[in-house]
Design a protein around this motif. Sequence first.
Motif, PDB file in Angstrom:
ATOM      1  N   MET A  25      -9.105  10.853  -2.445  1.00 63.00           N
ATOM      2  CA  MET A  25      -9.713  10.276  -3.313  1.00 63.00           C
ATOM      3  C   MET A  25     -10.883  11.744  -4.243  1.00 63.00           C
ATOM      4  O   MET A  25     -11.640  12.179  -3.292  1.00 63.00           O
ATOM      5  CB  MET A  25     -10.370   8.997  -3.186  1.00 63.00           C
ATOM      6  CG  MET A  25     -11.296   8.704  -3.825  1.00 63.00           C
ATOM      7  SD  MET A  25     -10.633   7.507  -5.729  1.00 63.00           S
ATOM      8  CE  MET A  25      -9.942   5.950  -5.504  1.00 63.00           C
ATOM      9  N   LEU A  27      -2.336   6.880 -10.188  1.00 63.98           N
ATOM     10  CA  LEU A  27      -3.189   7.830  -9.575  1.00 63.98           C
ATOM     11  C   LEU A  27      -3.706   9.157 -10.408  1.00 63.98           C
ATOM     12  O   LEU A  27      -2.504   9.335 -11.296  1.00 63.98           O
ATOM     13  CB  LEU A  27      -1.997   8.432  -8.612  1.00 63.98           C
ATOM     14  CG  LEU A  27      -1.957   7.951  -7.524  1.00 63.98           C
ATOM     15  CD1 LEU A  27      -1.628   6.220  -6.881  1.00 63.98           C
ATOM     16  CD2 LEU A  27      -1.463   8.898  -6.430  1.00 63.98           C
ATOM     17  N   LEU A  52      -7.765   9.449   2.041  1.00 63.79           N
ATOM     18  CA  LEU A  52      -8.183   8.096   2.095  1.00 63.79           C
ATOM     19  C   LEU A  52      -6.959   7.877   3.524  1.00 63.79           C
ATOM     20  O   LEU A  52      -5.363   7.553   2.965  1.00 63.79           O
ATOM     21  CB  LEU A  52      -7.182   7.170   0.616  1.00 63.79           C
ATOM     22  CG  LEU A  52      -8.002   7.754   0.148  1.00 63.79           C
ATOM     23  CD1 LEU A  52      -7.426   7.253  -1.649  1.00 63.79           C
ATOM     24  CD2 LEU A  52      -9.585   7.463  -0.526  1.00 63.79           C
ATOM     25  N   ALA A  65      -7.775   8.444  -7.032  1.00 64.80           N
ATOM     26  CA  ALA A  65      -6.654   9.193  -6.340  1.00 64.80           C
ATOM     27  C   ALA A  65      -5.885   9.744  -6.688  1.00 64.80           C
ATOM     28  O   ALA A  65      -5.467   9.446  -8.182  1.00 64.80           O
ATOM     29  CB  ALA A  65      -6.499   7.305  -5.716  1.00 64.80           C
ATOM     30  N   VAL A  84      -3.421   3.955  -0.825  1.00 63.69           N
ATOM     31  CA  VAL A  84      -3.747   3.181  -2.040  1.00 63.69           C
ATOM     32  C   VAL A  84      -2.953   1.789  -2.079  1.00 63.69           C
ATOM     33  O   VAL A  84      -2.191   1.668  -2.090  1.00 63.69           O
ATOM     34  CB  VAL A  84      -3.389   4.335  -3.287  1.00 63.69           C
ATOM     35  CG1 VAL A  84      -3.613   3.470  -4.424  1.00 63.69           C
ATOM     36  CG2 VAL A  84      -3.964   5.426  -3.035  1.00 63.69           C
ATOM     37  N   VAL A 112      -0.384   0.783 -10.610  1.00 66.02           N
ATOM     38  CA  VAL A 112      -1.695   1.698  -9.870  1.00 66.02           C
ATOM     39  C   VAL A 112      -1.670   3.109 -10.582  1.00 66.02           C
ATOM     40  O   VAL A 112      -0.075   3.454 -10.022  1.00 66.02           O
ATOM     41  CB  VAL A 112      -1.675   1.346  -9.053  1.00 66.02           C
ATOM     42  CG1 VAL A 112      -3.129   2.215  -8.312  1.00 66.02           C
ATOM     43  CG2 VAL A 112      -2.382  -0.367  -8.017  1.00 66.02           C
ATOM     44  N   ARG A 168       0.556  -1.107  -0.473  1.00 65.24           N
ATOM     45  CA  ARG A 168      -0.213   0.360   0.113  1.00 65.24           C
ATOM     46  C   ARG A 168       0.828   0.624   0.148  1.00 65.24           C
ATOM     47  O   ARG A 168       2.170   0.879   0.750  1.00 65.24           O
ATOM     48  CB  ARG A 168      -0.750   0.200   1.288  1.00 65.24           C
ATOM     49  CG  ARG A 168      -2.368  -1.008   1.339  1.00 65.24           C
ATOM     50  CD  ARG A 168      -2.815  -0.911   2.495  1.00 65.24           C
ATOM     51  NE  ARG A 168      -4.169   0.123   2.478  1.00 65.24           N
ATOM     52  CZ  ARG A 168      -4.936   0.177   1.210  1.00 65.24           C
ATOM     53  NH1 ARG A 168      -5.049  -1.674   1.476  1.00 65.24           N
ATOM     54  NH2 ARG A 168      -5.815   0.531   1.089  1.00 65.24           N
ATOM     55  N   ILE A 178      -2.881  11.682   0.563  1.00 70.47           N
ATOM     56  CA  ILE A 178      -3.608  10.844   0.500  1.00 70.47           C
ATOM     57  C   ILE A 178      -5.002  11.278  -0.682  1.00 70.47           C
ATOM     58  O   ILE A 178      -5.497  10.699   0.229  1.00 70.47           O
ATOM     59  CB  ILE A 178      -2.883   9.516  -0.125  1.00 70.47           C
ATOM     60  CG1 ILE A 178      -2.049   9.157  -0.068  1.00 70.47           C
ATOM     61  CG2 ILE A 178      -3.790   8.290  -1.111  1.00 70.47           C
ATOM     62  CD1 ILE A 178      -1.252   8.203   0.450  1.00 70.47           C
TER      63      ILE A 178
END
Length: 171
Positions: free
Chosen positions: A82, A109, A95, A114, A99, A107, A66, A80
Motif C-alpha cells: 500500500m 490496484l 499489506l 494498493a 486486499v 477493485v 481477498r 502486495i
Amino acid sequence: MSLKRLRTAAILVLAALPVALPASAQEAPAPASSIQAVAAWSRPTIRGAHAGVAFVTLRNTGAADRLVAVETDVAKMAQIHMAEVVDGIARMRPLADGVALPAGGDVTLKPEGAHIMLMGLTRPLSVGERVHLTLRFKAAAPLAVDAVVLAPGAEPGMAGGATQGGGHSGG
Ligand SMILES: [Cu+2]
C-alpha cells in the motif's frame, strides 16, 4: 493364456487409459472463477533495478474475497503493498492481509494505492512485454494474469492527471 490373448488384453488396458483420465478429471471440474482481471499493467524498469510494480483491476462477481498473494517469474517474490503519504513523505508498506475484494465490485490496484511490488527482479522489464502473474485469493481459484508493460504516459488514469502526488516512483 495365449500370446494373442495377452496382447489383446494389454491393448485393451492401454486403450482404456486415455478414457479413464478425462473421466476422473471431470469429477473435479475447475470452477469458473468468480474473479476476473479487467486490466493489468506494469512499468518498464532500468537495467539493474531491484524492484518493479504491477497493477490490476479485479472484478469480483462472486462472494466477498481477498487477494492474498501474488507469484511471478520475473522476480524473487511479489508482495502486495500500500502506498501512502505520511507526514508529506510517500511511503509504502506490505499489506499482510492482502486486499479486500467486495462482492460484486471492482477493485483497482494503482500507483497511489494498493499495488503489486515485484521484489528482486531477475531481469529488466521492457515496454510491450507481458509479465506473468499468478494471483491467489482467500477463496477463489488462482488467476493467471499477464500484465502489459506500458510506457510512461500510456498508463491508465494518467491522461486525466487530476490526482497528483502520493504514488511511489518505484525507484
Ligand atoms: Cu510498493
